[in-house]
Motif scaffolding. Structure first.
Motif, PDB file in Angstrom:
ATOM      1  N   ILE A   1      33.239  -4.569  24.099  1.00 14.36           N
ATOM      2  CA  ILE A   1      34.640  -4.182  24.021  1.00 14.36           C
ATOM      3  C   ILE A   1      34.761  -2.689  23.720  1.00 14.36           C
ATOM      4  O   ILE A   1      35.615  -1.989  24.279  1.00 14.36           O
ATOM      5  CB  ILE A   1      35.367  -5.018  22.953  1.00 14.36           C
TER       6      ILE A   1
ATOM      7  N   ILE B   1      37.967  -5.793  30.686  1.00 17.42           N
ATOM      8  CA  ILE B   1      38.113  -7.084  30.017  1.00 17.42           C
ATOM      9  C   ILE B   1      39.061  -7.979  30.800  1.00 17.42           C
ATOM     10  O   ILE B   1      40.201  -7.607  31.069  1.00 17.42           O
ATOM     11  CB  ILE B   1      38.661  -6.897  28.587  1.00 17.42           C
TER      12      ILE B   1
ATOM     13  N   GLN C   1      40.677 -11.499  30.208  1.00 20.13           N
ATOM     14  CA  GLN C   1      40.889 -12.540  29.199  1.00 20.13           C
ATOM     15  C   GLN C   1      41.974 -13.482  29.706  1.00 20.13           C
ATOM     16  O   GLN C   1      43.078 -13.049  30.041  1.00 20.13           O
ATOM     17  CB  GLN C   1      41.310 -11.915  27.866  1.00 20.13           C
TER      18      GLN C   1
ATOM     19  N   ILE D   1      34.032  -8.076  31.439  1.00 16.52           N
ATOM     20  CA  ILE D   1      33.789  -8.894  30.248  1.00 16.52           C
ATOM     21  C   ILE D   1      34.708 -10.104  30.339  1.00 16.52           C
ATOM     22  O   ILE D   1      35.931  -9.970  30.297  1.00 16.52           O
ATOM     23  CB  ILE D   1      34.077  -8.083  28.972  1.00 16.52           C
TER      24      ILE D   1
ATOM     25  N   SER E   1      44.605  -3.297  26.061  1.00 12.95           N
ATOM     26  CA  SER E   1      44.731  -4.364  27.050  1.00 12.95           C
ATOM     27  C   SER E   1      46.218  -4.653  27.234  1.00 12.95           C
ATOM     28  O   SER E   1      47.047  -4.263  26.401  1.00 12.95           O
ATOM     29  CB  SER E   1      43.989  -5.617  26.585  1.00 12.95           C
TER      30      SER E   1
ATOM     31  N   GLY F   1      41.833  -3.651  29.957  1.00 14.34           N
ATOM     32  CA  GLY F   1      41.783  -5.094  30.136  1.00 14.34           C
ATOM     33  C   GLY F   1      43.135  -5.709  30.402  1.00 14.34           C
ATOM     34  O   GLY F   1      44.188  -5.063  30.264  1.00 14.34           O
TER      35      GLY F   1
END
Length: 451
Positions: free
Chosen positions: A59, A69, A71, A110, A353, A396
């Motif tokens: 991160i 990222i 998510q 990620i 993010s 992200g």
């Protein structure tokens, strides 16, 4: 700091109990609740310290532009969805989206799932009225039942044990998929869900996979690829750290380094409703060494945000704090520039993010909660532009999504309307992007990254 002040500032896994705790269920059987917490505390951890440290490092790298990222996952997980098909489909959509983003960004992606622990949810109201009867609001399967009956809506501490069980089963199955080569880049077409081949993006996605496979074959010819690395990926879990009793029970001391970790997930976040600097949630999370995210809505004061970051990351450690903005399409342009400027002025290390879902929730004329695909994309686009123009990095995205063909968000290439929502609306709480909408969003993000 004098001795009295030091004692006041001393952290323990239970020191949050001295602060005001919001969004916590009240159990009628307090003794039964304490027995459950005791059992949870005795269980082995779900996550290892090494995995947590690795995610924190990644991160931090993403915050400096060396990764991206992704998510995503359910708004709130349901116990009934802890089955092979549903978990596999969630895993597939994250894999497919990450391939598209990796191909576009030319940097590591990620993968962090909202999975294996997202069993509780903050709510705006304590109760709701159904058919003229006022009953407690549904707070997630980890707290109470969804059926609109007063008895089933009472918080039940035994559901915390079920949450742990379903989290463990989910993590175990995902790890088995990875260990068994399911994520092997030699066989990316096995990740396909039927719906992708029915969308206009299928030819573009197929071409990306063919180019990746061609590159792999070319490099293998020259011995330039470690085949083992292509068959394994890293996948991390996350959830909102809402139920503080449960999170305390997931806390373990790392004797080797003399620190505490929440071993119920790799990453946890503090929600918009519980991020108060003097509150119990911030008190708990300042003491665990996991990477922590903070959901930031448009109402936050800039000084409050930098103060909050300072409490949670006093050593200014890279990868420790991710700021997830959830501002809404109409507010991002007014709010985000000031937040970026405040963090830069304070010289705080954060990874940025964007959650373009929560600030763009609407209610239809018939009372159905939904989100408009164009508004989701609009906030995401504007956030990218704002970060870019201010020499900041949006590292992200954070989505509520599913691998299933649900009808919960309107718009997108599938062109869902409000009239379509009743066809397959499955969410118990907030609307999610369906499989086709998620894939379309991945392609659109890829274009943003390229520009």
């Amino acid at each position: 700091m004098d001795e009295k002040a030091e004692r006041k500032n001393e952290w323990t896994p239970s020191s949050w109990q001295n602060k005001k705790a919001l969004q916590q269920p009240v159990y009628r059987d307090d003794e039964g609740y304490r027995r459950v917490i005791g059992r949870l505390t005795s269980y082995p951890p779900l996550i290892s310290p090494g995995e947590i440290d690795r995610l924190k490092r990644k991160i931090g790298e993403a915050g400096e532009g060396e990764g991206f990222i992704l998510q995503g996952g359910d708004c709130v997980e349901r116990f009934i969805d802890c089955n092979e098909r549903t978990i596999t489909n969630k895993f597939k959509i994250i894999l497919q989206m990450s391939v598209i983003l990796t191909y576009a960004a030319r940097k590591p992606v990620i993968r962090i799932g909202r999975i294996a622990g997202q069993y509780s949810k903050p709510r705006s109201n304590e109760t709701e009225v159904i058919k003229g009867v006022e009953i407690p609001v549904y707070r997630g399967d980890g707290i109470n039942g969804y059926d609109p009956e007063k008895a089933k809506r009472e918080p039940d501490s035994l559901r915390l044990l079920e949450s742990f069980y379903h989290s463990a089963v989910t993590i175990n199955y995902i790890r088995a998929l990875i260990a068994g080569g399911f994520a092997d880049l030699h066989r990316p077409f096995t990740w396909n869900l039927y719906e992708i081949e029915q969308t206009e993006k299928w030819p573009e996605y197929r071409d990306i996979l063919e180019q990746i496979l061609d590159a792999i074959r070319f490099m293998e010819t020259f011995g330039g690829v470690n085949t083992d690395t292509l068959g394994s990926i890293e996948f991390y879990t996350s959830h909102e750290g809402l139920h503080l009793g449960y999170e305390e029970a997931m806390t373990r001391r790392d004797e080797r380094l003399g620190r505490y970790l929440n071993c119920g997930a790799h990453m946890l976040w503090i929600g918009e409703r519980t991020r108060h600097p003097d509150g119990a949630h911030v008190e708990y999370f300042r003491g665990v060494d996991n990477p922590i995210a903070i959901k930031i809505g448009p109402s936050i004061d800039k000084d409050e945000m930098t103060g909050l970051i300072g409490i949670l990351n006093p050593k200014n450690e890279k990868g420790r704090i991710t700021i997830i903005t959830r501002l809404g399409r109409d507010r991002a342009g007014d709010v985000l520039p000031g937040l970026i400027a405040a963090v830069r002025k304070s010289r705080q290390s954060v990874t940025w993010s964007c959650d373009p879902m929560h600030g763009n929730t609407d209610i239809t004329e018939t009372g159905v909660k939904t989100r408009n695909f164009d508004n989701i994309l609009g906030e995401l686009k504007e956030s990218y532009v704002i970060h870019r123009d201010r020499k900041s990095i949006l590292s992200g995205v954070h989505f509520e999504l599913t691998g299933d063909d649900v009808t919960e968000c309107i718009g997108g290439a599938v062109d869902l309307t409000a009239n379509d929502l009743s066809r397959n609306y499955q969410s118990y709480c907030d609307p999610r992007l369906n499989y086709a909408q998620s894939m379309e969003m991945a392609f659109l993000i890829a274009k943003l990254i390229k520009t």
